[in-house]
Write an enzyme that holds these catalytic residues in place. Structure first.
Site, short mmCIF file in Angstrom:
data_model
loop_
_atom_site.label_atom_id
_atom_site.label_comp_id
_atom_site.label_asym_id
_atom_site.label_seq_id
_atom_site.Cartn_x
_atom_site.Cartn_y
_atom_site.Cartn_z
N HIS A 65 0.82 -1.22 0.00
CA HIS A 65 0.00 0.00 0.00
C HIS A 65 0.85 1.27 0.00
CE1 HIS A 65 -3.61 2.12 -0.05
NE2 HIS A 65 -4.09 1.91 1.17
N ASP A 103 -2.26 2.02 -4.70
CA ASP A 103 -3.50 2.41 -4.03
C ASP A 103 -4.64 1.46 -4.40
OD1 ASP A 103 -2.23 4.58 -2.83
OD2 ASP A 103 -2.56 5.82 -4.61
#
Length: 428
Positions: free
Chosen positions: A401, A405
């Site tokens: 992450h 995204d």
């Protein structure tokens, strides 16, 4: 004088443990000969020599952990001055005289012209052979005997060999149960004396399992994982595989599996989403140009991830052939460092276990993502408002992450599903 260094055999390899030297100081070494064995991130590998000459000095002993690119030994000519460098500073010359090298290793092997010719044809090092001719001269029969003996060498996987040392088992008398009679770990375990067995076993982790444990903890603690799950209809995929597999087997000798489809689909979709072919290293985002897909393969004592390089440029059949070769060699313990190096994305498929419909895998650092594939299963589905039996497969995508995204991960997974449901896209 040539420096022998600890090679970097994978993107994340920072050091290796020297398990065994196959040559000793003073031995003659030919280019391409196995010089030593090293335990890397997840597997034991043989390191071949890039040079021919005499092994003049071993700097790192068996059991030592050595950072990559650090010098572990020197190879040179007999009598050549040896200069050992340490921490960037040139040290006083350490002269290794010819007496330091065994007379036997330096003495040119006396051999008949026919024996020399035969040895050259068969790429046999004459210095390894004891002659039986007049005054110890090597004759044709010695070459033939050496070759026959070589072919009878005991076949044993690197892991089983390591286990035999740990358990102090002489494997020369053990009959192997692996492919081609190869001795594997279970043969060593079976050979442990009954008196030495306990009803409750506690043992230290093997180097491979210890490394896997460290890497997985490192990955989970340092990479913020986010998981995305999707369900894809698999009827067209099943139909296409059934249509292709017998033809591919007959024409190319390649059995096409669902893993091959998943590898091909992942490579194709990554071409559209290069961010998934990236690594975050020291605050730098590196987008890799080559798409090299790793396939998680379970082996005795652990897990390895051999890599199919440039998978996006290969046909489905080519991927199937490479996958079969890599998996076979992984289970025989004969992968090379190159087979495991430079992976940029990983596919983990547990579809062969029918009860595992979905699972989450941990990212193989420094890669940016990993795709998990569950078993194909049947359940009621809709076809033009009618409920009919359909096949499905669940896909889980884990992403780093920090660099990927949710929106782009969802788009990537959507394309994966689209390819599974419309596998003809793979040939467009």
């Amino acid at each position: 004088m040539h420096e022998v260094i600890m090679p970097k055999l994978g993107l994340t390899m920072e050091s290796g443990v020297i398990e065994k030297w196959h040559k000793q100081e003073g031995d003659l070494v030919q280019e391409g000969e196995v010089l030593f064995e090293v335990m890397t991130d997840k597997v034991s590998l043989e390191v071949e020599s890039y040079y021919s000459g005499y092994l003049r000095k071993i700097l790192k002993k068996e059991g030592e952990e050595v950072p990559v690119t650090e010098v572990v030994a020197y190879i040179g000519e007999k009598g050549e001055p040896l200069i050992i460098k340490k921490k960037g500073k040139e040290q006083p010359k350490i002269e290794i005289t010819s007496q330091a090298i065994s007379e036997q290793s330096l003495k040119p092997a006396e051999a008949s012209p026919l024996a020399r010719k035969l040895a050259q044809q068969k790429n046999i090092d004459l210095s390894l052979i004891k002659g039986t001719g007049p005054k110890g001269r090597i004759v044709k029969q010695d070459i033939e005997a050496y070759q026959a003996k070589s072919t009878e060498r005991i076949k044993i996987s690197p892991y089983a060999k390591k286990l035999s040392r740990e358990k102090q088992i002489d494997y020369s008398c053990i009959k192997g149960s692996g492919p081609g009679g190869r001795i594997v770990a279970r043969d060593i375990e079976s050979a442990v004396p009954e008196a030495g067995k306990e009803t409750s076993l506690a043992s230290n982790l093997t180097a491979m399992r210890r490394t896997i444990a460290q890497r997985m903890v490192q990955s989970y603690q340092s990479i913020p994982h986010v998981y995305f799950k999707a369900k894809a209809e698999a009827d067209k995929l099943i139909a296409l595989r059934e249509k292709l597999k017998s033809k591919a087997q007959a024409l190319y000798g390649a059995g096409i599996t669902y893993s091959d489809f998943m590898l091909k689909i992942a490579a194709s979709v990554i071409k559209e989403f290069p961010a998934f072919n990236s690594s975050l290293e020291n605050d730098r985002l590196i987008i890799h140009q080559d798409i090299n897909i790793g396939l998680a393969v379970s082996i005795e004592g652990g897990l390895v991830v051999p890599v199919i390089s440039h998978a996006d440029q290969l046909t489905l059949v080519e991927i199937a052939k490479k996958r079969a070769d890599l998996v076979n060699r992984a289970r025989q313990g004969s992968l090379s460092g190159q087979d495991l190096a430079n992976g940029t994305f990983t596919v983990s498929n547990l579809g062969m276990y029918s009860s595992v419909r979905e699972f989450t895998a941990i990212i193989n650092p420094p890669q940016a993502a990993i795709m998990s594939v569950g078993a194909i299963y049947k359940e009621p589905g809709l076809d033009q408002d009618k409920v009919v039996p359909k096949s499905f497969v669940n896909i889980t995508l884990a992403v780093d992450h920090r660099i990927l995204d949710g929106a782009i991960a969802a788009q990537f997974l959507d394309r994966i599903v689209e390819h599974i449901q419309n596998p003809e896209l793979l040939v467009i």
